[in-house]
Design an enzyme around this catalytic site. Sequence first.
Site, mmCIF file in Angstrom:
data_model
loop_
_atom_site.group_PDB
_atom_site.id
_atom_site.type_symbol
_atom_site.label_atom_id
_atom_site.label_comp_id
_atom_site.label_asym_id
_atom_site.label_seq_id
_atom_site.Cartn_x
_atom_site.Cartn_y
_atom_site.Cartn_z
ATOM 1 C CG PHE A 143 53.983 80.989 -14.700
ATOM 2 C CD1 PHE A 143 54.358 82.222 -14.217
ATOM 3 C CD2 PHE A 143 53.242 80.935 -15.864
ATOM 4 C CE1 PHE A 143 54.002 83.388 -14.872
ATOM 5 C CE2 PHE A 143 52.874 82.098 -16.537
ATOM 6 C CZ PHE A 143 53.258 83.319 -16.038
ATOM 7 C CE LYS A 144 57.341 86.002 -16.093
ATOM 8 N NZ LYS A 144 56.711 85.906 -14.758
ATOM 9 C CG ASP A 145 61.099 77.281 -15.990
ATOM 10 O OD1 ASP A 145 61.905 78.058 -16.540
ATOM 11 O OD2 ASP A 145 61.227 76.864 -14.823
ATOM 12 C CG LEU A 173 60.506 82.011 -21.565
ATOM 13 C CD1 LEU A 173 60.906 82.907 -20.403
ATOM 14 C CD2 LEU A 173 61.103 82.536 -22.860
#
Length: 496
Positions: free
Chosen positions: A112-114, A117
């Site tokens: 989910f950090k995409d 980021l």
Amino acid sequence: MRYISTRGFMGGEGTPSDAVRSGIAPDGGLFVPDSLPRLNLNELQGMQTLSYAKRAHQILSLLFEDFSDSEMETCVAWAYNSRTFNHPAVVPLVRVADRDILELWHGPTSAFKDLALQIMPQLLSHALVKTQESDDMLILVATSGDTGKAALEGFKDVPRTKIMVFYPMDGVSDVQRLQMITQEGTNLSVVAVNGNFDDAQTGVKRIFADPEIKGFMQKRGLKLSSANSINWGRLAPQVVYYFSAYSDMVSNGSINPGDCVNFVVPTGNFGNILAGYYAREMGLPIHRLICASNDNNVLTDFLRTGRYDRNRPFYQTNSPSMDILISSNLERLLFHATDGDSLQVAEWMNALNTKGVYSLSQQALDRIQKLFWADWCSQSDALLAVRQVWDKHHYLLDPHTAVAWKVCDSYQTQTCDKTPNIVLSTASPFKFADNVLTALGHQSQDGDGPDQMLNALSLATGWKVPGNLSHLQQKAVRHQLVGDKEKLGHIVKGFA
Ligand SMILES: *Cc1c(COP(=O)(O)O)cnc(C)c1O
């Protein structure tokens, strides 16, 4: 709207660009908005027909007032498209049993950090121009796994930025290591640090604190910065998917406009769930934010008692991205729950630093408990949930999402609340294929590499291996630097 520090610092420009460029306030506090715009029901309704990129445009324009329409357009178009996300909805909602799952893992690194980021480097790159910053940025990231790869993908070839990622030699999975050492791009470098995550983190902190290195960078027109989740540029984009999920619930008829929902959030640094808090402050009808932790259950205790105590054993679990004892973003919630009492916040943070403990006032705790509910789930229960949900519903959870699934169960049993629940799914099950295979009862063969494991999981379930994770072992290795935590300085200088 101005961005101010949780610890009282009032200087600086207070613009969104300034908050993103600085990352952290000069007094060590975190940047928070001093007020938030609210969307009304009509505006919420209007979002239903928009693409994810358009939804992001609408929300982020409100939070980045100093960006022009066309600047924001450029940022969201770069971040959320069919090249970066392998699902047309970007963050699809999937109905499983009595709840909805929000899949946040269709981006370039399957975590989910995409969502944050992919766009944060774009916001930063524009912010440098808007704040008339003449230096370029060198981003240093210590990672325990997911952040490093997501940051590399986000910063890859972004103008005026360079990035170095440090990962612990003993502490990331094979998949995670392979993802990083095969990274392509011309402005980046990846370094293995001898030791565990703490060693990598300590090494990086040492570089930030070294005046000699700072001078060296200054001469070359570079400023050091970080990309971790305390930066407003990472938090703000996460507000979007709360609105997006709600819009999809209305448009598919699960709820009526204006109805409340709950979100169940697998939590580590308190970033993901705090974005939900901001979404609610911006008018999204949220009844409860349910905080799900693993065996490192410091947040569960805190949200139940008001006492934060980090003096406890640290467990390495099968949901490693939630193995955290100091949840940095909580500081922002404390600020809001005390109506901006920055003296009080600074005092608590100081106590956390020196003694590892602080206790909230009853009044602040009451306010937090009106909205937040918390529980945790053990490693073995998480694997059991993976197995049960697969057997009963043919849906595959990764271990982080399984923690949230299980906590959603206990919320329903303990409260009898009938509000619809949306569970945030933070990683593709393939990213943690070894644990998921174990949960499903498969014996892995000794010497199985990541490629075999991912194929085995695909074979067992009929789910497809995400493109970015397949054939990792066949990709060219591009990064082989290794360093001791005391000696990272000269590696950084060499790269600069
Ligand atoms: C980072 C991460 C989390 C925790 O998110 P926070 O913002 O730190 O609370 C949960 N699951 C996965 C897979 C992650 O990578």
